[in-house]
Design an enzyme around this catalytic site. Structure first.
Site, short mmCIF file in Angstrom:
data_model
loop_
_atom_site.label_atom_id
_atom_site.label_comp_id
_atom_site.label_asym_id
_atom_site.label_seq_id
_atom_site.Cartn_x
_atom_site.Cartn_y
_atom_site.Cartn_z
N CYS A 50 0.83 -1.21 0.00
CA CYS A 50 0.00 0.00 0.00
C CYS A 50 0.86 1.26 0.00
O CYS A 50 0.52 2.26 -0.64
CB CYS A 50 -0.93 0.00 1.21
SG CYS A 50 -2.09 -1.38 1.26
N ARG A 127 -8.02 -4.28 -3.09
CA ARG A 127 -7.57 -3.13 -3.88
C ARG A 127 -8.59 -2.87 -5.00
O ARG A 127 -8.44 -3.37 -6.12
CB ARG A 127 -6.17 -3.40 -4.45
CG ARG A 127 -5.14 -3.64 -3.38
CD ARG A 127 -3.74 -3.83 -3.94
NE ARG A 127 -2.89 -4.40 -2.92
CZ ARG A 127 -2.35 -3.72 -1.90
NH1 ARG A 127 -2.57 -2.42 -1.81
NH2 ARG A 127 -1.61 -4.33 -1.00
#
Length: 214
Positions: A50, A127
């Site tokens: 991330c 995601r």
């Protein structure tokens, strides 16, 4: 929990919401300001994949701005975690995040957009990425698993392709990038077939597959 199969689909109006972010409270429909929006989720703050994703969006934020698009991230972390992580990323990677991050600790926005997939994780968002046009219509969805980072260049390419198709009434072929030939929409009547065969200055592979330069 909202069934992730109920997520907004291409052609749907993107669900509106009001949420706390690192830029203060905002409501999607007013914050959008007639621009394209790229709404993307990440599993968790202070995690390695991330960190690489969000900083890459930060590095390339001006490219999105040049395409009349606004970025907004989201995870189920708290606003305090977001703020601390933002500072940490600036310190260790030298990149600022000029876009807001939604602190969705109640998971209300994440569930509204089908971002939590229990088969992958019941507690964090996958995601997910939504491209939303200025009329607040969902135009593209891109989903990645928890352990694979996105290709930000591909997100930009999709945005460029959508805008090119909208502006010119065309379609974009495989691997299209700006400057490549585009596809003329296929004919729907016999007259359109005849008109297509009479077109000059195009690459005609067949009456239904014709390319042209813009």
């Amino acid at each position: 929990m909202t069934d992730p199969r109920s997520l907004p689909r291409i052609g749907d109006v993107a669900p509106d919401f009001t949420a706390q972010t690192t830029h203060g409270e905002l409501t999607l429909s007013t914050w959008q300001e007639g621009k394209w929006v790229v709404l993307f989720s990440h599993p968790a703050d202070f995690t390695p994949v991330c960190s690489t994703e969000l900083t890459e969006f930060g590095r390339r934020s001006k490219e999105f701005g040049a395409l009349n698009a606004k970025l907004i991230g989201i995870s189920v972390d708290s606003i305090h975690s977001h703020l601390a992580w933002h500072q940490n990323l600036g310190k260790i990677l030298g990149v600022s995040l000029p876009y807001p991050l939604i602190a969705d600790s109640t998971r209300s926005v994440s569930e509204l957009y089908g971002m939590i997939h229990p088969g992958a994780s019941a507690t964090v968002t996958v995601r997910a990425l939504f491209v939303i046009d200025p009329k607040r219509v969902v135009r593209a969805l891109i989903y990645y698993p928890l352990n694979v980072g996105r290709n930000v260049g591909e997100v930009i390419r999709v945005l460029q392709a959508l805008q090119t198709a909208d502006k010119n009434g065309v379609a974009c072929p495989v691997n299209w990038v700006p400057g490549d030939k585009v596809i003329v929409p296929p004919p729907k009547t016999e007259k359109e077939v005849a008109d297509r065969l009479a077109l000059q200055g195009v690459e005609r592979l067949d009456f239904y597959l014709t390319k042209k330069s813009l």
